[in-house]
Scaffold this motif. Structure first.
Motif, PDB file in Angstrom:
ATOM      1  N   ARG A   9       5.696 -18.453  64.428  1.00  0.00           N
ATOM      2  CA  ARG A   9       6.245 -17.173  64.572  1.00  0.00           C
ATOM      3  C   ARG A   9       5.191 -16.165  63.865  1.00  0.00           C
ATOM      4  NH1 ARG A   9      12.542 -16.753  62.303  1.00  0.00           N
ATOM      5  NH2 ARG A   9      13.077 -17.820  64.400  1.00  0.00           N
ATOM      6  N   SER A  10       5.431 -14.714  64.208  1.00  0.00           N
ATOM      7  CA  SER A  10       4.615 -13.782  63.715  1.00  0.00           C
ATOM      8  C   SER A  10       4.993 -13.623  62.273  1.00  0.00           C
ATOM      9  CB  SER A  10       5.019 -12.504  64.576  1.00  0.00           C
ATOM     10  OG  SER A  10       6.262 -11.864  64.129  1.00  0.00           O
ATOM     11  N   ARG A  11       4.051 -13.130  61.461  1.00  0.00           N
ATOM     12  CA  ARG A  11       4.307 -12.777  60.014  1.00  0.00           C
ATOM     13  C   ARG A  11       5.578 -11.911  60.235  1.00  0.00           C
ATOM     14  NH1 ARG A  11       1.865 -16.698  57.567  1.00  0.00           N
ATOM     15  NH2 ARG A  11      -0.532 -16.556  57.776  1.00  0.00           N
ATOM     16  N   LYS A  12       5.598 -10.802  60.853  1.00  0.00           N
ATOM     17  CA  LYS A  12       6.829 -10.113  60.630  1.00  0.00           C
ATOM     18  C   LYS A  12       8.146 -10.947  60.675  1.00  0.00           C
ATOM     19  CE  LYS A  12       9.013  -6.099  62.910  1.00  0.00           C
ATOM     20  NZ  LYS A  12       9.081  -5.061  63.970  1.00  0.00           N
ATOM     21  N   ASP A  13       8.152 -11.772  61.876  1.00  0.00           N
ATOM     22  CA  ASP A  13       9.547 -12.706  62.149  1.00  0.00           C
ATOM     23  C   ASP A  13       9.586 -13.495  60.919  1.00  0.00           C
ATOM     24  OD1 ASP A  13       9.910 -11.461  64.689  1.00  0.00           O
ATOM     25  OD2 ASP A  13       8.973 -13.191  65.583  1.00  0.00           O
ATOM     26  N   GLN A  14       8.572 -13.810  60.353  1.00  0.00           N
ATOM     27  CA  GLN A  14       8.691 -14.952  59.147  1.00  0.00           C
ATOM     28  C   GLN A  14       9.226 -14.040  57.858  1.00  0.00           C
ATOM     29  OE1 GLN A  14       4.932 -16.742  57.986  1.00  0.00           O
ATOM     30  NE2 GLN A  14       4.757 -17.821  60.268  1.00  0.00           N
ATOM     31  N   ARG A  15       8.542 -12.640  57.726  1.00  0.00           N
ATOM     32  CA  ARG A  15       9.345 -12.038  56.725  1.00  0.00           C
ATOM     33  C   ARG A  15      10.813 -11.529  56.977  1.00  0.00           C
ATOM     34  NH1 ARG A  15      10.139  -6.763  56.953  1.00  0.00           N
ATOM     35  NH2 ARG A  15       8.698  -6.394  58.697  1.00  0.00           N
ATOM     36  N   LEU A  16      11.035 -11.198  58.223  1.00  0.00           N
ATOM     37  CA  LEU A  16      12.490 -11.167  58.415  1.00  0.00           C
ATOM     38  C   LEU A  16      13.231 -12.125  58.094  1.00  0.00           C
ATOM     39  CD1 LEU A  16      11.940  -8.980  61.854  1.00  0.00           C
ATOM     40  CD2 LEU A  16      12.494  -7.870  59.315  1.00  0.00           C
ATOM     41  N   LEU A  17      13.160 -13.393  58.410  1.00  0.00           N
ATOM     42  CA  LEU A  17      13.704 -14.535  58.163  1.00  0.00           C
ATOM     43  C   LEU A  17      13.860 -14.782  56.701  1.00  0.00           C
ATOM     44  CD1 LEU A  17      15.481 -17.256  58.888  1.00  0.00           C
ATOM     45  CD2 LEU A  17      13.084 -18.458  59.063  1.00  0.00           C
ATOM     46  N   VAL A  18      12.902 -14.521  55.831  1.00  0.00           N
ATOM     47  CA  VAL A  18      12.801 -14.774  54.619  1.00  0.00           C
ATOM     48  C   VAL A  18      13.989 -13.668  53.961  1.00  0.00           C
ATOM     49  CG1 VAL A  18      11.379 -14.642  52.320  1.00  0.00           C
ATOM     50  CG2 VAL A  18      10.561 -15.887  54.326  1.00  0.00           C
ATOM     51  N   GLU A  19      13.663 -12.420  54.332  1.00  0.00           N
ATOM     52  CA  GLU A  19      14.704 -11.176  53.978  1.00  0.00           C
ATOM     53  C   GLU A  19      16.015 -11.996  54.265  1.00  0.00           C
ATOM     54  OE1 GLU A  19      13.586  -7.673  55.619  1.00  0.00           O
ATOM     55  OE2 GLU A  19      11.976  -7.436  54.212  1.00  0.00           O
ATOM     56  N   LYS A  20      16.323 -12.194  55.472  1.00  0.00           N
ATOM     57  CA  LYS A  20      17.841 -12.543  55.755  1.00  0.00           C
ATOM     58  C   LYS A  20      18.311 -13.786  54.886  1.00  0.00           C
ATOM     59  CE  LYS A  20      19.816 -15.237  59.493  1.00  0.00           C
ATOM     60  NZ  LYS A  20      19.633 -15.875  60.782  1.00  0.00           N
ATOM     61  N   LEU A  21      17.238 -14.646  54.300  1.00  0.00           N
ATOM     62  CA  LEU A  21      17.798 -15.932  53.670  1.00  0.00           C
ATOM     63  C   LEU A  21      17.989 -15.165  52.119  1.00  0.00           C
ATOM     64  CD1 LEU A  21      15.330 -18.701  55.038  1.00  0.00           C
ATOM     65  CD2 LEU A  21      17.921 -18.271  55.299  1.00  0.00           C
ATOM     66  N   LEU A  28      12.366  -3.669  48.741  1.00  0.00           N
ATOM     67  CA  LEU A  28      11.171  -3.503  48.295  1.00  0.00           C
ATOM     68  C   LEU A  28      10.010  -3.305  49.193  1.00  0.00           C
ATOM     69  CD1 LEU A  28      11.168  -6.866  46.288  1.00  0.00           C
ATOM     70  CD2 LEU A  28      11.268  -4.847  45.286  1.00  0.00           C
ATOM     71  N   GLY A  29      10.408  -2.990  50.575  1.00  0.00           N
ATOM     72  CA  GLY A  29       9.305  -2.664  51.566  1.00  0.00           C
ATOM     73  C   GLY A  29       8.424  -3.468  51.583  1.00  0.00           C
ATOM     74  N   PHE A  30       8.666  -4.996  51.810  1.00  0.00           N
ATOM     75  CA  PHE A  30       7.467  -5.848  51.771  1.00  0.00           C
ATOM     76  C   PHE A  30       6.591  -5.560  52.762  1.00  0.00           C
ATOM     77  CE2 PHE A  30       5.656  -9.930  51.817  1.00  0.00           C
ATOM     78  CZ  PHE A  30       5.368 -10.446  50.693  1.00  0.00           C
ATOM     79  N   ALA A  31       6.977  -4.857  53.946  1.00  0.00           N
ATOM     80  CA  ALA A  31       5.891  -4.787  55.114  1.00  0.00           C
ATOM     81  C   ALA A  31       4.972  -3.959  54.441  1.00  0.00           C
ATOM     82  CB  ALA A  31       6.757  -4.179  56.275  1.00  0.00           C
ATOM     83  N   LEU A  36      -0.645  -3.206  52.567  1.00  0.00           N
ATOM     84  CA  LEU A  36      -1.537  -2.642  51.304  1.00  0.00           C
ATOM     85  C   LEU A  36      -2.554  -4.072  51.310  1.00  0.00           C
ATOM     86  CD1 LEU A  36       0.747  -1.204  48.774  1.00  0.00           C
ATOM     87  CD2 LEU A  36      -1.284   0.116  50.250  1.00  0.00           C
ATOM     88  N   ARG A  37      -1.921  -5.173  51.360  1.00  0.00           N
ATOM     89  CA  ARG A  37      -2.654  -6.404  51.323  1.00  0.00           C
ATOM     90  C   ARG A  37      -3.811  -6.265  52.308  1.00  0.00           C
ATOM     91  NH1 ARG A  37      -4.778  -9.861  54.682  1.00  0.00           N
ATOM     92  NH2 ARG A  37      -5.553 -11.467  53.814  1.00  0.00           N
ATOM     93  N   ASN A  38      -3.645  -5.961  53.560  1.00  0.00           N
ATOM     94  CA  ASN A  38      -4.447  -6.172  54.563  1.00  0.00           C
ATOM     95  C   ASN A  38      -5.497  -5.191  54.469  1.00  0.00           C
ATOM     96  OD1 ASN A  38      -3.079  -7.967  55.878  1.00  0.00           O
ATOM     97  ND2 ASN A  38      -1.798  -6.695  57.197  1.00  0.00           N
ATOM     98  N   LEU A  65       5.676  -5.635  43.735  1.00  0.00           N
ATOM     99  CA  LEU A  65       5.098  -6.620  44.324  1.00  0.00           C
ATOM    100  C   LEU A  65       5.712  -8.018  43.295  1.00  0.00           C
ATOM    101  CD1 LEU A  65       2.865  -8.035  46.095  1.00  0.00           C
ATOM    102  CD2 LEU A  65       1.185  -7.460  44.543  1.00  0.00           C
ATOM    103  N   LEU A  66       5.469  -7.395  42.263  1.00  0.00           N
ATOM    104  CA  LEU A  66       5.824  -8.753  41.335  1.00  0.00           C
ATOM    105  C   LEU A  66       7.288  -9.116  41.462  1.00  0.00           C
ATOM    106  CD1 LEU A  66       4.067  -7.305  38.068  1.00  0.00           C
ATOM    107  CD2 LEU A  66       3.513  -9.433  39.403  1.00  0.00           C
ATOM    108  N   GLU A  67       8.136  -8.207  41.479  1.00  0.00           N
ATOM    109  CA  GLU A  67       9.744  -8.325  41.908  1.00  0.00           C
ATOM    110  C   GLU A  67       9.807  -9.359  43.261  1.00  0.00           C
ATOM    111  OE1 GLU A  67      13.906  -6.350  42.911  1.00  0.00           O
ATOM    112  OE2 GLU A  67      12.416  -4.953  41.834  1.00  0.00           O
ATOM    113  N   ALA A  68       9.183  -9.050  44.249  1.00  0.00           N
ATOM    114  CA  ALA A  68       9.129  -9.791  45.257  1.00  0.00           C
ATOM    115  C   ALA A  68       8.651 -11.152  45.071  1.00  0.00           C
ATOM    116  CB  ALA A  68       8.304  -9.151  46.296  1.00  0.00           C
TER     117      ALA A  68
END
Length: 74
Positions: A9-21, A28-31, A36-38, A65-68
């Motif tokens: 899966r794309s990183r975005k799809d992975q992130r959305l799944l982790v948010e869903k879980l 937090l606006g992890f995207a 910023l990491r990029n 970032l630390l909260e995430a």
């Protein structure tokens, strides 16, 4: 938790799944943190002003970032 393969899966799809879980909180606006990491990873080494601006943006979001990070570990 959902017993599905996510490595393709794309990183975005992975992130959305982790948010869903519930491991990442959407507020937090992890995207944005990932962006910023990029920017840090692909910085322009010949532009110290741009490097400083990127690092200042990362520092400003350090609490999120630390909260995430803590949420993922939990």
């Amino acid at each position: 938790m959902e017993e599905e393969e996510i490595k393709d899966r794309s990183r975005k799809d992975q992130r959305l799944l982790v948010e869903k879980l519930g491991a990442l909180r959407p507020h937090l606006g992890f995207a944005t943190l990932a962006e910023l990491r990029n920017r840090v990873a692909h910085h322009d080494p010949d532009d110290p002003g741009r490097q400083a601006a990127i690092r200042n943006a990362v520092f400003a979001r350090m609490g999120d970032l630390l909260e995430a990070h803590d949420g993922i570990l939990a």
